[in-house]
Design a protein around this motif. Structure first.
Motif, PDB file in Angstrom:
ATOM      1  N   UNK A 175      75.294  41.907  19.144  1.00 30.19           N
ATOM      2  CA  UNK A 175      75.095  42.671  17.849  1.00 30.19           C
ATOM      3  C   UNK A 175      76.491  42.864  17.327  1.00 30.19           C
ATOM      4  N   UNK A 176      77.421  43.536  18.285  1.00 29.64           N
ATOM      5  CA  UNK A 176      78.578  44.079  18.003  1.00 29.64           C
ATOM      6  C   UNK A 176      79.458  42.578  17.426  1.00 29.64           C
ATOM      7  N   UNK A 177      79.520  41.429  18.191  1.00 33.19           N
ATOM      8  CA  UNK A 177      80.316  40.385  17.901  1.00 33.19           C
ATOM      9  C   UNK A 177      79.696  39.731  16.357  1.00 33.19           C
ATOM     10  N   UNK A 178      78.320  40.028  16.374  1.00 30.80           N
ATOM     11  CA  UNK A 178      77.821  39.514  15.125  1.00 30.80           C
ATOM     12  C   UNK A 178      78.225  40.261  13.906  1.00 30.80           C
TER      13      UNK A 178
ATOM     14  N   UNK B 281      75.043  34.368  13.062  1.00 32.92           N
ATOM     15  CA  UNK B 281      76.368  34.641  12.583  1.00 32.92           C
ATOM     16  C   UNK B 281      77.308  33.415  12.808  1.00 32.92           C
ATOM     17  N   UNK B 282      77.057  33.033  14.196  1.00 28.28           N
ATOM     18  CA  UNK B 282      77.821  31.751  14.603  1.00 28.28           C
ATOM     19  C   UNK B 282      77.767  30.558  13.694  1.00 28.28           C
ATOM     20  N   UNK B 283      76.591  30.458  13.477  1.00 30.75           N
ATOM     21  CA  UNK B 283      76.160  29.239  12.463  1.00 30.75           C
ATOM     22  C   UNK B 283      76.793  29.223  11.028  1.00 30.75           C
ATOM     23  N   UNK B 284      76.678  30.428  10.581  1.00 31.80           N
ATOM     24  CA  UNK B 284      77.505  30.820   9.411  1.00 31.80           C
ATOM     25  C   UNK B 284      78.750  30.556   9.223  1.00 31.80           C
ATOM     26  N   UNK B 285      79.590  30.894  10.532  1.00 33.07           N
ATOM     27  CA  UNK B 285      80.804  30.651  10.811  1.00 33.07           C
ATOM     28  C   UNK B 285      81.310  28.933  10.752  1.00 33.07           C
ATOM     29  N   UNK B 286      80.457  28.126  11.501  1.00 37.65           N
ATOM     30  CA  UNK B 286      80.375  27.006  11.713  1.00 37.65           C
ATOM     31  C   UNK B 286      80.244  26.196  10.313  1.00 37.65           C
ATOM     32  N   UNK B 287      79.457  26.808   9.514  1.00 38.41           N
ATOM     33  CA  UNK B 287      79.356  26.190   8.219  1.00 38.41           C
ATOM     34  C   UNK B 287      80.622  26.106   7.391  1.00 38.41           C
ATOM     35  N   UNK B 288      81.382  27.346   7.667  1.00 37.85           N
ATOM     36  CA  UNK B 288      82.506  27.328   6.715  1.00 37.85           C
ATOM     37  C   UNK B 288      83.789  26.724   7.721  1.00 37.85           C
ATOM     38  N   UNK B 289      83.367  26.134   8.677  1.00 35.78           N
ATOM     39  CA  UNK B 289      84.509  25.179   9.554  1.00 35.78           C
ATOM     40  C   UNK B 289      85.029  25.984  10.690  1.00 35.78           C
ATOM     41  N   UNK B 290      84.397  27.359  11.194  1.00 33.23           N
ATOM     42  CA  UNK B 290      85.316  28.105  11.773  1.00 33.23           C
ATOM     43  C   UNK B 290      84.547  28.023  13.304  1.00 33.23           C
ATOM     44  N   UNK B 291      85.100  28.211  14.492  1.00 32.87           N
ATOM     45  CA  UNK B 291      84.652  28.505  15.806  1.00 32.87           C
ATOM     46  C   UNK B 291      85.216  29.839  16.262  1.00 32.87           C
ATOM     47  N   UNK B 292      84.307  30.910  16.852  1.00 33.95           N
ATOM     48  CA  UNK B 292      84.842  32.451  16.740  1.00 33.95           C
ATOM     49  C   UNK B 292      85.225  32.613  18.311  1.00 33.95           C
ATOM     50  N   UNK B 293      86.208  32.792  18.715  1.00 35.81           N
ATOM     51  CA  UNK B 293      86.588  33.373  19.970  1.00 35.81           C
ATOM     52  C   UNK B 293      86.843  34.821  20.185  1.00 35.81           C
ATOM     53  N   UNK B 294      86.438  35.304  21.411  1.00 37.27           N
ATOM     54  CA  UNK B 294      86.808  36.791  21.601  1.00 37.27           C
ATOM     55  C   UNK B 294      87.349  36.940  22.999  1.00 37.27           C
ATOM     56  N   UNK B 295      88.051  37.975  23.373  1.00 34.26           N
ATOM     57  CA  UNK B 295      88.782  38.199  24.742  1.00 34.26           C
ATOM     58  C   UNK B 295      88.711  39.594  24.865  1.00 34.26           C
TER      59      UNK B 295
ATOM     60  N   UNK C 289      84.419  31.462  23.812  1.00 34.40           N
ATOM     61  CA  UNK C 289      83.612  31.391  22.486  1.00 34.40           C
ATOM     62  C   UNK C 289      82.657  32.654  22.384  1.00 34.40           C
ATOM     63  N   UNK C 290      82.185  33.248  21.429  1.00 35.47           N
ATOM     64  CA  UNK C 290      81.604  34.616  21.365  1.00 35.47           C
ATOM     65  C   UNK C 290      80.352  34.667  21.842  1.00 35.47           C
ATOM     66  N   UNK C 291      79.614  33.529  21.846  1.00 31.36           N
ATOM     67  CA  UNK C 291      78.339  33.362  22.332  1.00 31.36           C
ATOM     68  C   UNK C 291      78.431  33.760  24.165  1.00 31.36           C
ATOM     69  N   UNK C 292      79.106  32.821  24.574  1.00 34.10           N
ATOM     70  CA  UNK C 292      79.404  32.623  26.066  1.00 34.10           C
ATOM     71  C   UNK C 292      80.089  34.220  26.568  1.00 34.10           C
ATOM     72  N   UNK C 293      80.927  34.578  25.785  1.00 32.37           N
ATOM     73  CA  UNK C 293      81.544  35.920  25.818  1.00 32.37           C
ATOM     74  C   UNK C 293      80.604  37.332  26.224  1.00 32.37           C
ATOM     75  N   UNK C 294      79.695  37.169  25.292  1.00 32.76           N
ATOM     76  CA  UNK C 294      78.576  38.176  24.881  1.00 32.76           C
ATOM     77  C   UNK C 294      77.833  38.183  26.318  1.00 32.76           C
ATOM     78  N   UNK C 295      77.244  36.799  26.903  1.00 32.33           N
ATOM     79  CA  UNK C 295      76.751  36.616  28.182  1.00 32.33           C
ATOM     80  C   UNK C 295      77.592  37.105  29.171  1.00 32.33           C
ATOM     81  N   UNK C 296      78.885  36.539  29.171  1.00 36.95           N
ATOM     82  CA  UNK C 296      79.651  37.126  30.198  1.00 36.95           C
ATOM     83  C   UNK C 296      79.829  38.761  30.301  1.00 36.95           C
TER      84      UNK C 296
END
Length: 446
Positions: free
Chosen positions: A347-350, A114-128, A202-209
């Motif tokens: 899965x939730x962030x995706x 999902x993050x790769x698709x966002x990157x292809x559209x020029x976006x980085x996804x952040x969560x808090x 970033x969403x992947x780091x946050x999911x790990x966190x």
């Protein structure tokens, strides 16, 4: 070998690390761990370490059981609760097939796609996330006495010599020693209920966190002789525990959700993202709220969202647009209030990201803001305003998910099918139960 891998191997030698735990999750978000000796790591970085995936929920079928764990050196951290010497460290892993290709059953890979698709559209996804949980005096055992909170405090209460103060201080110290930054912590509305907010990443780091967070909270509670639970609604008489999560998209260093002078400083991209979350909110609910108990929280009243609405100061809305720092464009974000901390964060962030991107790509129009408390309206008033409900149960959520092309595409066929099967089993198990409510209400009169 890259620099991160070299750093890991050097740190292990310098810090006398004798055990390295390789962490990953199953499809339901349960943390799994296997310990390896440091001597095995160089080979693990290069080729992965084999294990039997058929024994893990949803990872593989018996006839394709062999899988590989490849540790991500960027996630290396020493586990502070395991003592100083000899030390223990951990790394999150990507799951691979024997040919080295990503496993279709890996929740971490679902988010990476999902993050790769966002990157292809020029976006980085952040969560808090703002993560709520209960502290209980002792673990609950099936058939045992009712759970007892550690205190009788309320929202933001300062409790002299309170267990919560000591607990939060110890937990935050441990989290920050593992590189997880904490923004706020406080007591929440119900007895024994606490909240710790993690600083955005970033969403992947946050999911790990989040996976690390849940482990740390459980460990610190056990050290202090109490018990922590992320169950969404353990008490019928008190509000449940959620994980309100702030989301933002960036294009390079520019916040794509910000537009100076727009209502709430929210850009067209931000409005379309919210519209995507609302339009697809019912079909993604089984992922963001994956347990039978999740719907007791959502439909338990209070500030839990049960309807597909958005607003600014409306805390009954599914999506809220905060304005804490209206003069700072980088702080523009939206808050999704339905999620609970018992979800699988990968899965939730995706699914949240994919739903929002659908709104952007399809140029969805954002419906009118709901200023009223959705709980204060009648059913006919909600219908007249076009307000649609979230699913009222896990069973209904699964019916909505099963019809969803968006969720199927996001999760992939393997994860989608396993998740549905597993959750249908849970729903059927629940439906067969005769509850204490039924015994108390019906036995005396029927």
């Amino acid at each position: 070998m890259d620099r991160q891998q070299e750093f890991v191997l050097r740190t292990i030698e310098e810090r006398d690390i004798r055990f390295v735990r390789l962490w990953f999750t199953d499809v339901l978000g349960t943390l799994k761990s296997v310990a390896v000796a440091p001597a095995e790591l160089e080979g693990a970085f290069a080729e992965g370490i084999g294990f039997d995936g058929s024994s893990i929920e949803g990872l593989s079928r018996v006839y394709e059981a062999d899988m590989l764990l490849r540790p991500d050196p960027a996630t290396f951290q020493i586990l502070p609760w395991r003592g100083e010497n000899p030390g223990t460290a951990r790394m999150f892993c990507d799951l691979l097939m024997p040919d080295g290709s990503p496993s279709v059953a890996d929740p971490r890979h679902v988010l990476q796609r999902a993050l790769t698709k966002a990157a292809e559209l020029g976006f980085t996804f952040y969560t808090h996330p703002e993560i709520e949980f209960f502290l209980l005096k002792e673990p609950y055992s099936p058939g045992g006495r009712a759970p007892v909170p550690v205190d009788e405090a309320g929202y933001f209460d300062h409790v002299p010599h309170g267990t919560g103060h000591d607990f939060r201080r110890a937990a935050i110290t441990m989290l920050e020693s593992m590189g997880i930054s904490v923004e706020f912590s406080h007591h929440v509305g119900a007895p024994g209920q606490n909240e710790i907010d993690l600083r955005y990443a970033d969403a992947l780091s946050m999911a790990d966190n989040i996976m690390t967070f849940r482990t740390v909270i459980k460990e610190v509670a056990l050290e202090q002789g109490i018990y922590a639970t992320f169950m969404p609604k353990p008490f019928s008489q008190y509000p449940g525990s959620g994980m309100h999560t702030h989301l933002s998209l960036f294009e390079g260093d520019t916040n794509a959700f910000h537009e100076a002078g727009a209502p709430y400083q929210l850009s067209t991209v931000g409005r379309q993202f919210i519209a995507g979350l609302l339009r697809h909110g019912a079909e993604t609910a089984a992922v963001t709220n994956q347990w039978v108990n999740s719907y007791k929280r959502l439909w338990g009243g209070g500030e839990a969202p049960a309807h597909l609405t958005w607003g600014h100061n409306n805390r009954s809305a599914l999506v809220r647009v905060p304005m804490y720092k209206p003069t700072k464009g980088q702080s523009s974000r939206i808050e999704v209030r339905s999620i609970d901390a018992a979800c699988n964060p990968y899965l939730t962030f995706a699914v949240l990201l994919t739903a929002g991107l659908k709104g952007i790509e399809g140029e969805y129009e954002l419906p009118l803001e709901t200023e009223d408390d959705a709980w204060g309206l009648t059913d006919s008033e909600r219908r007249a305003m076009g307000i649609q409900p979230l699913p009222s149960s896990l069973g209904r959520a699964l019916e909505m998910m099963e019809k969803s092309d968006l969720v199927a595409e996001t999760l992939g066929e393997h994860v989608f099918d396993f998740f549905l099967r597993n959750k249908r089993d849970e729903w059927e198990d629940y439906r067969r139960q005769v509850t204490q409510f039924e015994l108390d209400r019906y036995l005396p009169r029927l």
